[in-house]
Design an enzyme around this catalytic site. Structure first.
Site, mmCIF file in Angstrom:
data_model
loop_
_atom_site.group_PDB
_atom_site.id
_atom_site.type_symbol
_atom_site.label_atom_id
_atom_site.label_comp_id
_atom_site.label_asym_id
_atom_site.label_seq_id
_atom_site.Cartn_x
_atom_site.Cartn_y
_atom_site.Cartn_z
ATOM 1 N N LYS A 1 -14.834 50.810 20.794
ATOM 2 C CA LYS A 1 -14.034 49.975 21.529
ATOM 3 C C LYS A 1 -14.044 48.473 20.473
ATOM 4 C CE LYS A 1 -14.441 51.253 26.406
ATOM 5 N NZ LYS A 1 -15.205 52.209 26.480
ATOM 6 N N SER B 1 -16.549 47.195 29.003
ATOM 7 C CA SER B 1 -16.309 48.460 28.487
ATOM 8 C C SER B 1 -15.118 49.535 29.151
ATOM 9 C CB SER B 1 -17.673 49.543 28.335
ATOM 10 O OG SER B 1 -17.498 50.456 27.600
ATOM 11 N N SER C 1 -18.681 54.191 23.101
ATOM 12 C CA SER C 1 -17.968 53.182 23.368
ATOM 13 C C SER C 1 -17.927 51.801 22.352
ATOM 14 C CB SER C 1 -18.176 52.602 24.609
ATOM 15 O OG SER C 1 -17.686 53.311 25.656
#
Length: 491
Positions: free
Chosen positions: A141, A323, A138
């Site tokens: 991102k 997230s 993640s």
């Protein structure tokens, strides 16, 4: 029956303690284990399996009490001659290496550990492990949101519209790719504590009903053609969408594709959004006939009503803070439209790297297949992430600043709310980082301020850990980041 009851009664009299122990102790032990498990993994389990116990993502960042034993000094106004943080300060690579060495050597991190630390501004030399490419999970991102801010703009808002259809009784809900579009409006109490604000299709339905006037029956149609291609990324594991790990990605989603039960995800988020809109029309007093159907509306259709999202800068903060997988994928599709005129997974991934390169951030050799980091095919260099963080923190990167302000704060907000229980307590509040977690993968990327006031951008990752060591590996990386906050690493 009488004899059986009498026999049971005599056993109870003869062994009352054993009966109590054998009956209740196992039950109490199970309850204790459940409480411990929920306490330990509240954030990880809460949003998916135990929503009642999770921190409400709509109200993050939430208030968190200071750590036990922490005594705060009395508040005093800042003096006029206070020295600002020196963002140009160089770091001492040897001091950084010494600070990180014990925790990066933790065997729970597995066979592939990647780390890089540098000053918050480009120029001065940093420190890194020999290997710099890693599976970002993640932390991807950061790239997605950074690219979107660069090419779409921090002030951009996404519009969801209602237009007249080709037939007199048709009203068409047109998806504009709002990542945070909701099905229902927030209550006054929720609205006061929710960040960022949400547009919703129920309010949109009320406005549309007012524009339509009268009581003539209407039919609901919906247009989600802004995005194209598959709604399930081919680069994801095959079970992610079927097992409700992530929703199918469309240009018309409400509540991130989550069904009203809060547990399952819709197989067709656009249809679910249209149904919520139809219910809003009914609540406004209109008669709605039939079921919503998918259409494509030509340009120039008469607009009846519209609602706008929060600015992209605020949406980006939330995506990074909690997230948000669906939000990141929707935003990546918009990057694909901006860069390649195509809103798809493939165009979004390509567009993100091209947008970063356009902004002067070197990403040669990086491989990105999605916007959220769920793909295990992604490979990113620590240098790419550090350049992006440096740029977002620099005077030239003001339009990317929400990339930094959205970073979770250690021990206080977002995906770091329940972390950093170990290591120097000073890390709480002085480490801000995007988390990255997949099976066998743990990563942190963000900013730490050292004991001597030196700000540092860092990436810490281990992408070949054993599944059974997942939480031990996570804690090892937390301790490493905390060591940076405790370090006098200025040159």
């Amino acid at each position: 029956m009488r004899e059986a009851r009498g026999s049971r009664s005599r056993r109870d009299v003869r062994h009352p303690v054993w009966t109590w122990v054998s009956t209740w102790v196992p039950t109490l032990l199970v309850l204790a284990l459940l409480v411990a498990a929920v306490g330990a993994y509240r954030f990880e389990w809460g949003q998916r399996y135990l929503p009642g116990l999770a921190a409400d993502p709509a109200t993050e960042p939430e208030q968190v009490l200071p750590p036990a034993g922490l005594e705060l000094p009395d508040w005093t106004p800042a003096s006029a001659d206070a020295d600002p943080v020196d963002t140009l300060a160089a770091i001492d690579p040897e001091a950084v290496a010494a600070a990180l060495a014990p925790d990066l050597a933790d065997p729970d991190l597995g066979r592939h550990v990647v780390a890089a630390v540098t000053s918050l501004t480009p120029g001065p030399a940093g420190w890194s492990t020999e290997e710099q490419r890693y599976l970002p999970a993640s932390t991807t991102k950061l790239l997605t949101v950074g690219a979107a801010l660069a090419v779409i703009g921090a002030d951009h808002r996404f519009t969801t519209r209602v237009v007249r259809g080709d037939r007199p009784r048709d009203v068409v809900l047109v998806g504009g790719g709002d990542p945070l579009l909701a099905s229902q409006p927030l209550s006054l109490t929720e609205a006061a504590t929710t960040y960022p604000a949400r547009a919703d299709v129920t309010t949109l339905a009320l406005e549309a009903a007012e524009a339509l006037g009268g009581k003539a029956p209407v039919r609901v149609r919906f247009d989600d053609s802004l995005f194209t291609g598959p709604t399930d990324n081919p680069a994801w594991r095959r079970d992610y969408v079927p097992d409700d790990i992530v929703s199918p990605i469309t240009a018309l989603m409400v509540d991130s594709g989550v069904e009203p039960d809060g547990q399952s995800r819709s197989d067709d988020p656009s249809l679910a959004a249209a149904r919520a809109f139809a219910e809003g029309l009914r609540a406004a007093g209109l008669q709605v006939t039939g079921q919503p159907r998918r259409v494509v509306i030509p340009p120039g259709a008469e607009e009846l009503a519209a609602v706008e999202s929060a600015p992209l800068s605020q949406i980006g903060e939330r995506i990074i803070d909690v997230s948000d997988n669906e939000g990141a994928e929707v935003v990546a599709h918009h990057v694909g439209i901006a860069m390649l005129e195509t809103g798809s997974f493939e165009a979004g991934a390509t567009g993100v790297l091209e947008a970063l390169a356009w902004r002067g951030i070197e990403s040669r050799g990086d491989e990105v297949y999605d916007g959220s980091g769920l793909s295990r095919r992604n490979r990113v260099s620590t240098a790419t992430v550090l350049q992006l963080l440096q740029h977002a923190a620099s005077p030239e990167g003001e339009d990317l600043r929400s990339l930094v302000t959205g970073l979770p704060v250690a021990g206080f907000t977002g995906s770091l709310t329940y972390r950093f229980a170990e290591g120097p307590a000073v890390a709480r509040g002085l480490v801000r980082a995007k988390t990255g977690t997949l099976t066998g993968v743990n990563a942190l990327a963000g900013i730490a301020v050292g004991r001597d006031g030196t700000p540092m951008a860092f990436v810490l990752a281990a992408d070949r850990t054993r599944p059974e060591n997942r939480y031990d590996a996570q804690e090892a990386l937390d301790r490493a980041a905390a060591a940076l906050a405790a370090c006098r690493c200025g040159a």
